[in-house]
Design an enzyme around this catalytic site. Structure first.
Site, PDB file in Angstrom:
ATOM      1  N   GLY A  46       0.779  -1.088  -0.003  1.00 12.92           N
ATOM      2  CA  GLY A  46      -0.020   0.038   0.085  1.00 12.92           C
ATOM      3  C   GLY A  46       1.080   1.159   0.130  1.00 12.92           C
ATOM      4  CG  ASP A 236      -0.033   2.687  -5.751  1.00 15.39           C
ATOM      5  OD1 ASP A 236      -1.324   2.126  -5.743  1.00 15.39           O
ATOM      6  OD2 ASP A 236       0.638   2.116  -5.018  1.00 15.39           O
TER       7      ASP A 236
END
Ligand code: MRU
Length: 362
Positions: A46, A236
């Protein structure tokens, strides 16, 4: 809140996300090299979480090496930083956090190594705390776009596991539930590594939010039946024009949502913005090993001679994004202008201390 990453006395303690939901096992990583491997293998994963984890790993590395002569100590930290920065290419949070730690180190080059290690620990903790605060602000801002009773589709995992905090997209969903919005969630299983089925489902279950897991190829059908009110995902890396890199399959959802007139929201903290990068096509997309696609959870399901492609992320063009929920508020189209205004008005780079290296932030 799930504690996915913590800076302990002996090292960096991470919840091994490869084992979830069946086993909750914490591992203690005592060197930067171990953290590089943990990031590559998605033991910790993550975008914001790998940034925090890398900052913690550099602080731990400084403590571990504090007995060395100063020049050697600094050379080892440079090497560790380069290895951590290169562990995964797509999430800008990783490079951002490493660069911020090294920028802090550069201000300390004259100090005693023990003092340097202590100050790096403070810097890593500051990154962690700011990350928590950004998550909370995102959750609060997101209430504006999550109506009561909303049936939300999410992809991959953008919860506390992915941020070392409260989470972004998934954190916002859980927060809305806690505020009484009576939401329910369609959880994309997210092949090949099943972050949705394994991790998002686990987090939603713990929070008591109603959800159903769906195979990735079911989203279009549910949308066509009017069973999805909005899509909410994390990111991201976000380029200056508003293009969004996120887990592979996100782009497919955005196209589907656009076709069906369903809002497609992205939630991300400022440490995910890469406004030095004009467009999303310049984002490096991580290609992972073929075996992740050729099998399911380590079990081969394809013929022995089958080959595969495994891009881990894709880029959703800005025109398909309804808005970006940041810790500073909701950015609406035109996203290039909204992002430029954020950069001009706010602190730079999720805290203003990101060092160059070509991968800056807002
Ligand atoms: O490969 P992963 O599991 O690290 O990919 C994670 C994602 O794509 C998330 O959606 C993204 O990092 C946002 S997390 C707040």
């Amino acid at each position: 809140m799930t504690e996915s990453v913590r800076l302990g006395d002996e090292g960096v303690v991470v919840l091994d996300q490869r084992l979830l939901p069946h086993e909750e096992k914490y591992v203690c990583l005592t060197s930067a090299a171990e953290m590089v491997e943990a990031i590559r293998s998605l033991t910790v994963r993550g975008a914001p979480a790998i940034g925090v984890a890398a900052a913690f790993a550099l602080a731990q590395e400084a403590r571990r090496l504090a007995g060395l002569p100063r020049e050697e100590f600094l050379a080892c930290l440079d090497e560790a930083a380069a290895a951590l920065r290169g562990a995964r290419p797509t999430a800008v949070n990783l490079a951002w956090a490493v660069d911020r730690m090294m920028a802090r180190l550069r201000t300390l080059r004259a100090g005693d190594t023990g003092e340097v290690a202590a100050i790096l620990r403070e810097e890593a903790m500051a990154i962690y705390r700011e990350n928590l605060e950004m998550d909370l602000r995102i959750c609060r801002h997101a209430l504006e776009i999550i109506p009561a009773g909303a049936r939300i589709l999410t992809h991959c995992n953008a919860g506390g596991l992915a941020t070392a905090g409260y989470g972004t997209a998934l954190g916002a969903i859980i927060y809305a539930h806690q505020q009484g919005r009576r939401v329910s969630v369609w959880v994309d299983e997210t092949r090949p590594l099943l972050q949705g089925a394994r991790l998002t489902a686990w987090e939603l279950g713990r929070a008591g939010v109603p959800y159903r897991v769906i195979a990735d190829n079911m989203a279009g059908y549910l949308m066509s039946r009017g069973e999805v009110d909005l899509v909410l995902v994390g990111a991201d890396r976000i380029a200056a024009n508003g293009d969004v890199a996120n887990k592979i399959g996100t782009y497919t959802l955005a196209v589907l949502a656009h076709h069906h007139g369903i809002p497609f929201w992205v939630a991300a903290p400022r440490s995910t913005l890469d406004l030095g990068l004009p467009r999303g096509e310049q984002i490096v997309i991580e290609e992972r090993g073929e075996e992740e696609v050729l099998g399911v959870l380590g079990q081969r399901v394809t013929p022995a001679d089958a080959r595969a492609r495994n891009p881990a992320f894709d880029v959703t063009p800005a025109p398909l994004v309804s808005a970006i929920i940041t810790d500073e508020g909701i950015l609406r189209p035109p996203l290039d202008r909204a992002l430029a205004a954020l950069a001009a008005g706010g602190e730079a780079g999720g805290g203003g201390r990101a060092a160059g290296g070509g991968e800056g932030n807002a």
